[in-house]
Design an enzyme around this catalytic site. Structure first.
Site, PDB file in Angstrom:
ATOM      1  N   GLU A 182      -7.244   4.313  -2.197  1.00  0.00           N
ATOM      2  CA  GLU A 182      -6.164   3.701  -2.997  1.00  0.00           C
ATOM      3  C   GLU A 182      -5.915   2.271  -2.538  1.00  0.00           C
ATOM      4  OE1 GLU A 182      -2.956   6.423  -2.161  1.00  0.00           O
ATOM      5  OE2 GLU A 182      -2.636   5.623  -0.161  1.00  0.00           O
TER       6      GLU A 182
ATOM      7  N   ASP B 272       3.649  -1.378   1.354  1.00  0.00           N
ATOM      8  CA  ASP B 272       2.585  -1.815   0.440  1.00  0.00           C
ATOM      9  C   ASP B 272       2.581  -3.330   0.223  1.00  0.00           C
ATOM     10  OD1 ASP B 272       2.093   0.967   0.011  1.00  0.00           O
ATOM     11  OD2 ASP B 272       3.630   1.010  -1.542  1.00  0.00           O
TER      12      ASP B 272
HETATM   13  C1  6LW Z   1       1.053   3.639  -2.837  1.00  0.00           C
HETATM   14  C2  6LW Z   1      -0.188   3.939  -2.119  1.00  0.00           C
HETATM   15  C3  6LW Z   1       0.382   4.099  -0.787  1.00  0.00           C
HETATM   16  O1  6LW Z   1       0.911   3.591  -4.187  1.00  0.00           O
HETATM   17  O2  6LW Z   1       1.577   4.713  -0.912  1.00  0.00           O
HETATM   18  O3  6LW Z   1       0.333   3.521   1.410  1.00  0.00           O
HETATM   19  C4  6LW Z   1       1.892   4.749  -2.286  1.00  0.00           C
HETATM   20  N1  6LW Z   1      -0.154   3.597   0.243  1.00  0.00           N
HETATM   21  O4  6LW Z   1      -1.144   2.963  -2.188  1.00  0.00           O
HETATM   22  C5  6LW Z   1       3.343   4.524  -2.498  1.00  0.00           C
HETATM   23  O5  6LW Z   1       3.807   3.446  -1.729  1.00  0.00           O
END
Ligand code: 6LW
Length: 540
Positions: free
Chosen positions: A206, A38
């Site tokens: 996300e 991330d």
């Molecule tokens: C994070 C989400 C994700 O919050 O994995 O790859 C989760 N993306 O955005 C945990 O790292």
């Protein structure tokens, strides 16, 4: 120019460049190997700062600095005060999720979520190496993956993701935007839903970030979940709160269409940065397959971005994350590599060392050139802090060894080496009053692999990982080590096995008195970690 003079000049140039180390024109990915998921990045003048998720590792939120986007120096952590946040009781996949780092009006901000504790918060600093403020909690913000954006009118915005009340499909989430008052630390005004992702079955919208480029708003987000189907999509709007239109080329970056055996996979969750020279680059997460498994978890990769109109094109002409490519047009600035051998002669512990979950009391001391590790009654199989110090493994093939001095008359007291992924997935090589025991815990099942009688106080303990197998060794000196137990599969610490998700693996030292109180300590003279992957030294 005469031929002879030409060759003399050429030789001179070659000798000078050899002597001073010529800057390469390419770089290798990942730029931050091992457990670095991330990534989020910001630029201040000619300096770049990057932060990663760290779940229940403490200190939390590692921060890196670079001048050229390729060489990164670990400069500190965002979360260092265990009195203001606690990871005790949290699973290894919870704790500090995806952070965002930004710089505004002379202040650095990291906004983040502590999953399983008090959720969303931000911290501030004037120096990104620290000190950072204590967490400023944002109870009015829901969901995860927060980002901050300041518009030209001075207003600040919080962008995050949350779950949807009446889901039309099971993996539906929404990216939202809301003004944030950074004086009262409240989200204010209306919450605007920006997108559920670019398609009508998009999974887990996300990791959003908003940028304003040429007067228009660009929303970059991740979709597909953080495994094989991970991706990044882009949406556009003339107004901060939308409506946002999905870019026609979405997803703008993914490896989901390359098949499950493609060596770099799960590519997504990233952030964009514009260099002082006007180039755009992206930091993204990805995983590397080795013999079909991943022990290094999610790593940070760098990809070039070129805008065609408002559309970001990732590695134009290729469309994928590359293991090697032309480097950014920035002055090559390598940092001295931290020593492979930590001889514990420093006053403060090296930044590489972390504990798992938050310490509630002192558990080690550095003095007389030794690290003295207290035996605590907590064990690493539990969800509370135990007396353990580990560092990220950053190579598929590596060896790690330590010189330990430890004596006890009690069978419950033990100290040694550990390779830790989760409370349910790890290896330990521990010395007690009369023997050394190699144990594997996989998916919560404990198996004693080998026991060897060993009565001496001083011992060298070693682990060597090669081709996804690990061999442990013991001995009285580094050049007289004998294997203990057979070669074991590293699947025990691989992604997706049991509760091994999101975080990464570390190797280090551990001491416990298994539930009993004691004042005993183990002394460590040095700890050495060597990467054994093929030499990736940059040469053209
Ligand atoms: C994070 C989400 C994700 O919050 O994995 O790859 C989760 N993306 O955005 C945990 O790292």
């Amino acid at each position: 120019m005469k031929l002879k003079t030409f060759f003399i000049n050429l030789l001179f140039v070659l000798l000078i460049s050899q002597a001073f180390g010529q800057a390469p024109t390419s770089y290798n990915n990942p730029i931050l190997p091992g457990y670095h998921p991330d990534p989020s990045i910001c630029r201040v003048g000619d300096d770049y700062y990057l932060v990663n998720s760290s779940f229940v590792w403490f200190p939390g939120l590692p921060i890196y600095h670079s001048k050229d986007l390729v060489n990164w120096e670990h400069i500190g952590y965002g979360i260092t005060n265990s009195e203001t946040i606690s990871f005790n009781g949290l699973k290894d996949k919870h704790g500090l999720f995806a952070p965002t780092i930004r710089h505004h009006n002379g202040t650095f901000y990291i906004i983040n979520t502590c999953v399983g504790c008090k959720m969303n918060f931000y911290i501030t600093a004037t120096n990104p190496a620290g000190p950072w403020s204590d967490p400023i909690w944002l109870p009015s913000a829901s969901g995860i993956d927060p980002s901050l954006f300041w518009d030209e009118d001075g207003k600040s915005y919080y962008t995050g993701m949350e779950s949807v009340a009446d889901k039309k499909w099971s993996t539906q989430t929404v990216v939202y935007n809301q003004e944030i008052d950074l004086n009262t630390n409240q989200l204010i005004g209306k919450r605007h839903h920006l997108t559920f992702g670019h398609a009508n079955n998009a999974a887990y919208a996300e990791g959003p970030h908003i940028y304003k480029i040429n007067g228009k708003y660009i929303l970059l987000l991740s979709e597909g979940g953080t495994e094989q189907y991970h991706a990044m999509s882009v949406h556009h709007s003339d107004s901060i709160n939308g409506p946002y239109q999905a870019d026609i080329i979405n997803p703008v970056l993914t490896h989901r269409h390359l098949g499950k055996d493609y060596p770099i996979y799960a590519v997504g969750h990233g952030d964009l940065v514009k260099t002082q020279n006007g180039e755009w680059w992206a930091v993204v997460l990805g995983k590397r397959l080795n013999n079909g498994i991943t022990t290094l978890a999610r790593e940070t990769f760098l990809a070039k971005v070129e805008f065609e109109g408002q559309t970001p094109i990732f590695n134009k002409g290729k469309g994928v994350v590359l293991s090697r490519q032309k480097r950014p047009d920035l002055p090559w600035t390598p940092f001295p590599a931290p020593p492979k051998k930590d001889d514990f002669t420093t006053h403060k512990i090296d930044l590489r060392w972390c504990s798992i979950r938050t310490p509630e009391k002192e558990f080690y001391k550095l003095n007389d050139g030794k690290l003295k590790l207290n035996l605590h009654k907590e064990v690493l199989d539990s969800l509370v802090h135990s007396s353990m110090l580990i560092q990220r493994i950053v190579d598929h093939n590596f060896e790690a060894s330590t010189a330990m001095s430890f004596s006890t008359s009690k069978i419950n007291e033990e100290s040694g080496l550990c390779l830790y992924r989760t409370n349910e997935n790890h290896f330990t090589l521990m010395k007690n009053d009369h023997e050394i025991i190699l144990t594997e815990v996989f998916k919560g099942n404990r198996k004693v692999i080998a026991k060897v009688k060993f009565g001496k106080k001083n011992v060298i303990l070693k682990a060597k990982a090669q081709d996804m197998m690990i061999q442990f060794y013991i001995g009285e000196s580094s050049d007289h080590l004998i294997p203990i137990g057979p070669q074991l599969s590293l699947i025990t610490i691989a992604d997706g096995q049991g509760n091994a998700q999101f975080n990464g693996a570390g190797i280090g030292i551990y001491a416990t008195s298994n539930g009993q109180s004691t004042k005993n300590k183990a002394h460590f003279d040095w700890f050495q970690y060597n990467g054994l992957d093929l030499d990736t030294t940059l040469t053209d």
